[in-house]
Each structure stands twice: as C-alpha cells, then as structure tokens.
Design an enzyme around this catalytic site. Structure first.
Site, PDB file in Angstrom:
ATOM      1  N   CYS A   1     -25.448   2.411   5.162  1.00  0.00           N
ATOM      2  CA  CYS A   1     -26.696   2.953   4.627  1.00  0.00           C
ATOM      3  C   CYS A   1     -26.449   4.290   3.945  1.00  0.00           C
ATOM      4  O   CYS A   1     -27.229   4.711   3.074  1.00  0.00           O
ATOM      5  CB  CYS A   1     -27.746   3.091   5.725  1.00  0.00           C
ATOM      6  SG  CYS A   1     -27.146   3.870   7.222  1.00  0.00           S
TER       7      CYS A   1
ATOM      8  N   GLU B   1     -34.452   3.980  10.888  1.00  0.00           N
ATOM      9  CA  GLU B   1     -33.467   4.511   9.942  1.00  0.00           C
ATOM     10  C   GLU B   1     -33.139   3.391   8.979  1.00  0.00           C
ATOM     11  O   GLU B   1     -32.648   2.328   9.380  1.00  0.00           O
ATOM     12  CB  GLU B   1     -32.222   4.978  10.699  1.00  0.00           C
ATOM     13  CG  GLU B   1     -31.269   5.828   9.843  1.00  0.00           C
ATOM     14  CD  GLU B   1     -30.238   5.000   9.113  1.00  0.00           C
ATOM     15  OE1 GLU B   1     -30.375   4.852   7.871  1.00  0.00           O
ATOM     16  OE2 GLU B   1     -29.330   4.494   9.764  1.00  0.00           O
TER      17      GLU B   1
END
Length: 782
Positions: A573, A539
């Site tokens: 993120c 990720e």
C-alpha cells in the site's frame, strides 16, 4: 546474493581494465565500500591475482578498511594470497569513510553486532595493528598508508624503521593534510588522491569530506584548531583505548537499539552462504512435507475438513495447502467463546497481557525459518521481503507489549479537589474483528491482533482468502506461546465470512487493511447493524508520489524508485505509483530506471537471488494487464519488462513504466509493479501538489532534493501520512515510522505508533468521595 552474476558480468570488465593497467604498468586498486561486499571484493581480487594474462605485473591492489573488525584478518589473507600466487600486491590501508552508514545498516537489518568498531580510538588502534601486519608481511605486500593523522604517520615510520623497510608510501586526499606532510618533511613522498568529475557528481563527495573533517573527533579539525594543544592532537590511541576499552556508550548494539523497553527484532544476512542454505533448506522441507491442512481455529480446535486447494502464485501446478472455510456454526461458536472470555482477558491487566505478547514475539522469532518458507510459497514473497515481514510481526508484538504495560495499568490519578480521588483507566471494548490483507499476511495480521489483544479485547481474526496458511500457522504459534485459546479465534474464508463477522451485533470494533472500496462496505455495515456504535480502524491504499527536483542525485533516485515501485512486485500500500521528474533530468533518469529494470531478476521468490516475485493471483494480474493495455491504447509511452515463459508458469507480471502527460489520467491506485511517470516543472509544485491532494488519498510521499526548502514545500503542499526525504518510501518500521494515512487512505490512528491502542479501547473515569468515609488523609497529614 547474486554473486554468480557478479563473476559472470562484472568480472570480465574488471579483468579487461586490469589488463589495460598492466600493459601501461600503472596501479589498479579495488576500492572498499560496504562491509557486506567484502567477500565479493576478495573473490574478484583472487581471480585477478591468479590470471596468467597479467603475470609479472606488480600494480594490482586492494583498499582495506581498518574500521572493519575483519581488517587484520583481511591483511593476513592478502599476505597468504600474495605468497601463494607469487605476485606483489599493493594494499591501501584506510580507516574507512562510511562508518555511520555501516552502523545504520546493522541497526536497520537487525544484526547481532556491528561490522565496524564503534569508537575512534578502537579504529585508530586497528589501523596501527593492520599497518604493522602489512609491514611485517614482507616484500610481496607493498603498503600504502592513507592518513591525515600525525600519530599514525609517526608510528608507521617507526614500525617501518624497526622492520628495516623503506618500500612503502603515504597517501592523502587532494587539499587535505598539506600542513601535516609539510611539517613531517614528506611533501614529495606522498601520493595525492584527487576526485575527478563534473561538479554535480563531485558535490556529494566533497560534502562528505567536509562533514568528516568538521567532526569533533577529526584529526584535521583538531589540527587546525589553535585552542587544541599539540599533545592532545598526537595522543597515543593505545592509551585512549586502555582508558575506555568498551564500545561507545551512546551506540548500543543493534538488538538494544530501542533501549530497555524492547528488543530489536532479529534479522538475517542473506549475503552469508550459511544463511541462504538454511532458508532454502527450510523451504525444501516444507515442500517435502506436502500440502498443509488448515482452516478455522475455534477455541483452540482446528477445523480442517473438506479443504480447498491453495496454490503457489509462482507455480500454478504446486498445491501448497488445503483450507476449509468457516461455517455459520464456526462464527457463532467463536463469538460466544470470545464474548464470554473477554471480561477475564481485560481484567488480567496490561502487564500480564504484555508478557503474553512478548512470548508470541519470541515464538515467531524462534520459528523464523518455517514462517519464511510459508510466506515465500503462499504469498509469493521474495526472501528479503519474508524476513522483513517476520521482523515486523515480532516488532508489533513487542511494541504493543510495552504500550499495554504502560497505558493499561489501571487507574491513572487525575488532579482534583480535596476530599475525593479521581482517576481514568482504559479497557477493552469487547470482541474485535481483525481483517487482514494478503500482501502482509503475517505482519499486518499479527499487528492487528496484537493491538486488539493488548487493549483488552478478544479477537476474531479473518485472514485474506489468498493467504490463510500463514495465518493458521501463526495462530497455532500464539496459542502454544501461552495466549489463551479463548482470546483469539481464526476464521478462514472469503468476503462473505468477513461480512458476517462485521455485521454481527456483538462486534465491538473492526481493524481492517485492504482496498478503499471494501473499507466503505465495512463502514456501511457497521453503521447499519444493531448493537453498540463501534470504531473502524482502516488502512487502505494511496496514489503515492515521489517528487524530484534538479538537485536530486540521479543514482539515488533510481535506487529508491526501483525499491519503492517494484519491490514486492509493487504490492504494498506504500508502494510508489507516480514519479514526478523535472523536464531537465527526466530523460536520463527514465533511461537509468529502464536499465535497472532490465537487470532485475524476476522469478521464483524462494530463490535468494530473485528481486521480483509473482502477482498474488490471476484476478490481480488481469487488473494490471487491463490497465497497461488501456494506457498503451491511449497512446501514452509505455514500456514493460519482457519476462518470457515465466508468465505461463505462475501469475508473474513484467514490471512496467507508463508516461502520463498529466495527473488527469489516473484517479485511483493500481496495485502492482506499474510506475507512472509525469514530467513537470518543480516551480509548479504548489499547483501539481494541490491536484494530487485533490484526488483524496494521503498515504506515503517521497521527496528527492538537496534543497531543504523544496522538501518543505512539497510536504506542505501534498497531503500524506508518511513523508520520506531522500530515501525509499516503503519499509516503515514499527515504533520508528508509525504507518497510516488519511482521507481515502485510511482512518488512522497509525499502526505501530503511540496512539494506536487507544482506538481499540474505551475509557472509564472513577471518582470516590473519600470525605464521606471520614476525611481526606492526604490533606489531614499535611
């Protein structure tokens, strides 16, 4: 949390308005909104009531919400205040207009219960209880009853008649309750409330009123329905409550939000002074204890000798710990122990592993205060972010516990021909390497570990080199909670340690969260190493965008932009990187964003009032400095919040805005509180959305619009793993918003989702020819 600021900045303006109202002898009522602002509202009212500048004025008032469980107590407090100040107060009693928002907020925040009643009959009874208390308080309270309910109107008239009071009034909203008050003969004895403003400002308010009055439980809805008999419309709420005295059966308390499968993680309410003092006390206790000694933990034994200093991002002079890096011998010992124990860990089954994961979750929840203290000091995270992170870690353990129990329970029977049995089972792959980031050093660290363990793997966990202390503390907690020490090993250090772990032939898979560049390095390492072909669950980051059209509510846009772009100092993120604004509204919204940035509190993350903390380290801040300087040198409109001497105290960076003429000037994520703004024509969404998708990222996406068609068009045009409409684009909740992207933003499957554990597992199909054992008893017994 920022109560001092409310009194310092807002109260003088409120006081000035009150003086103007007193001079004109008109009413001045403080309205009621969210339950967590009630205490502040009462504080402001008390200061106004004690202000000698408005002595003798009888127009000061407060709105009280009867759907709040504190409604009757507030009425009592107001009576005491009126007597103590010898000032008549007007009290406007309403049932409350934001019930669903209060329910949602309590669920999202993990509160023990709701601040409001969950049934209409309970709210109606509370309204009458508060009304009676207001009437009985005496002439120092002037009651104002806002209602469109026939029973409430009749009951209040009766209460007042019994008490011998005529000094009260009813109120209704403009355009509503007309028939009711006409039927009651009170057309001229009711105050009418009317909203004032431009249509674009009033539309949300009017839609809200339509939704309320269209609800099945609405009196106005029933009153206008000819099929509903009058007796039902005027039903006594006390009778209804006696028949159903419990909470609403379809609205469980917040801890039971997810039903019987798992408990919602417990939150903290920082608007309560006791909570703030408890957490600041935990931080002070951590500071007093001195630097923590940490390092690798191999088979339960900590390796802490010869550690290097770990400093607080918010205060470069503060040494908060000393951490020893893993050696080659540590890595070898960890692999040997994990590899030997993995078959046993896999064999105990999903249900037993689930029990251990539950115990891990409970251990973190019980040690929440200390975990928050470490996160604030080591990670530079604000207290709101700290509690959110602990809760996410707890949720990961509980969610994957359920997944382990339901999906790793042995052979699942498959259909097949007579004379044989067929089944499929999932099991662990071996030893998983989990490499976690510094921006979620507890939540993602725990989520990776819990996922791998749940699937039957043993784990070698390498935390980010910037945040090893919280990982060290977590692993000790997990072992103490009952996790076998051979199942989880901690290996601290820099990227070289990670390289050795991922390049080892014994590695059975890697879970990684971090930059796209490092994910590529790991991918190449796994492809080149000897041993089995293993999965990479990565990720990474994203060029996360939010698209607005001209129907978007400006205030809501600004709130969500500030939250998405600058909370956690932009170090998520999922954080907002590019804001697309229509030409028509861009100027107003940009100015509003700048105004909001001006009043954000940048500072010590251990202070409950802080909005934005530091950047994680000097290297990360230099990247931001260089990018902002480059954008400014290119001639783009750029604005940065001045943070003064804070910049020298730690690794702080003033939140910034950069206007870009097009997407061609940004190709990769800039990890921090720099918001890029592009003006555009919403009619060009397909073209611009295609340009954004061509950048290769696909993590989070936001849309602000009151047009469902526009939101659908954005969603269809822009690739993203998580799409959020009319809200912030951060804060994905485990099991509710499974998180992860595609392309340059990651491999999937989504963390906190139903497909995550399968990637940590391998499958085995088992077929047994039972005909060879004498026949198929199932068939023969038909």
């Amino acid at each position: 949390v920022q109560g001092d600021r409310i009194h310092r900045e807002l109260y003088p303006m409120v006081a000035e308005l009150a003086k103007m109202a007193a001079k004109q002898n008109i009413n001045f009522t403080l309205d009621a909104e969210e339950a967590d602002r009630l205490a502040l509202s009462l504080q402001l009212l008390e200061k106004l009531a004690r202000d000698p500048a408005t002595a003798g004025w009888t127009g000061l008032g407060l709105a009280v919400q009867a759907y709040q469980k504190r409604g009757e107590a507030v009425v009592g407090w107001l009576g005491d205040m009126a007597r103590e100040t010898n000032r008549r107060l007007m009290v406007r009693l309403v049932k409350g207009a934001y019930w669903d928002s209060e329910v949602k907020r309590a669920q999202v925040d993990g509160q023990p219960d709701y601040p409001v009643f969950t049934t209409k009959q309970a709210t109606d009874v509370s309204y009458l209880t508060c009304a009676e208390a207001l009437i009985e308080t005496g002439p120092l309270i002037y009651p104002q009853f806002a209602t469109h309910n026939a029973h409430s109107l009749a009951a209040i008239d009766l209460m007042a008649k019994r008490a011998g009071r005529t000094d009260y009034e009813f109120q209704r909203l403009h355009g509503m309750g007309v028939a009711l008050y006409k039927a009651a003969g009170r057309e001229r004895a009711v105050r009418i409330y009317a909203p004032v403003g431009a249509h674009q400002d009033l539309l949300p308010y009017l839609v809200r009123r339509l939704l309320e009055n269209g609800a099945n439980t609405s009196f106005v809805h029933s009153f206008l329905d000819e099929d509903v008999p009058a007796e039902r419309i005027a039903t006594d709420p006390y009778t209804l409550l006696a028949a159903a005295p419990s909470r609403h059966p379809r609205i469980p308390p917040p801890p039971a939000l997810y039903g019987a499968s798992r408990v919602n993680s417990r939150g903290l309410d920082f608007s309560q002074r006791e909570v703030r003092e408890r957490i600041t006390g935990a931080i002070a206790e951590l500071d007093k204890a001195g630097p923590m000694a940490a390092g690798s933990i191999i088979a339960g034994k900590a390796q802490t000798a010869k550690g290097e200093d770990v400093r607080a991002p918010a205060d470069a002079a503060r040494v908060i710990g000393r951490v020893a890096s893993a050696t080659d011998a540590d890595i070898e010992a960890a692999y040997a122990s994990a590899l030997e124990y993995q078959p046993h860990w896999n064999a105990i089954g999903g249900a037993k592993r689930a029990d251990i994961l539950e115990a891990m979750a409970n251990a973190m929840e019980q040690d929440t205060d200390r975990l928050i203290a470490i996160l604030a000091r080591e990670g530079g995270k604000t207290l709101d972010d700290c509690i959110a992170e602990v809760r996410e870690a707890v949720d990961f353990c509980r969610y994957y516990a359920v997944e382990a129990e339901t999906k790793f329970k042995g052979l699942e029977t498959l259909p097949g021909p007579a004379g044989e049995t067929n089944g499929l089972e999932m099991m662990g792959r071996g030893v998983f390497v989990c490499i976690s980031p510094w921006n979620f050093p507890l939540a993602i660290f725990t989520g990776q570990i819990a996922g791998a363990l749940a699937a039957g793997n043993t784990v070698l966990a390498k935390p980010a080199e910037q945040t090893p202390l919280i990982a060290f503390e977590a692993v000790k907690l997990f072992h103490a909670a009952g996790l076998p020490v051979e199942a989880l090993h901690l290996l601290t250090g820099d990227g070289k340690v990670g390289g050795k772990l991922t390049g080892d032939p014994r590695c059975g898979g890697v879970a990684f969260t971090g930059s796209t560049e490092v994910a590529r390095i790991i991918n190449r390492t796994l492809a080149a190493k000897n041993g089995p072909i293993v999965p990479l669950i990565a990720e990474t980051g994203g060029l996360n965008a939010l698209f607005c059209d001209t129907t978007a509510l400006k205030e809501q846009v600004v709130d969500d932009v500030i939250m998405s772009g600058f909370r956690s100092a932009g170090q998520r993120c999922s954080a907002l990187r590019i804001l697309f604004l229509p030409h028509e509204t861009a100027d107003d919204i940009i100015e509003m964003i700048k105004g909001a940035m001006d009043v954000m509190i940048v500072g010590d993350p251990a202070d409950p009032s802080t909005d934005v903390g530091p950047i994680i380290d000097a290297e990360a801040r230099k990247t931001l400095d260089d990018h902002f300087a480059k954008m400014s040198a290119a001639g783009f409109a750029a604005w940065q919040r001045d943070i003064g001497a804070l910049r020298e105290a730690g690794t702080f960076f003033g939140p910034a805005i950069v206007e870009l003429p097009s997407l061609s000037h940004i190709d990769k994520e800039v990890f921090g509180p720099i918001l890029h703004v592009i003006r555009y024509d919403p009619d060009d969404i397909e073209k611009i959305g295609g340009e954004l998708s061509a950048k290769g990222y696909g993590l989070t996406l936001g849309v602000h619009s009151r047009l469902e068609g526009f939101a659908e068009k954005v969603k269809a045009t822009v690739r993203a793993g998580n799409v959020y409409v009319n809200r912030s684009i951060i804060g994905a909740v485990v099991g509710v918003q499974p998180f992860g992207g595609s392309g340059l933003s990651g491999t999937g499957p989504k963390a906190g989702g139903p497909h995550y554990l399968a990637r940590f597992a391998t499958e085995r199909a088992v077929t047994v020819n039972i005909a060879a054992q004498g026949g198929d008893p199932t068939l023969l017994n038909l």
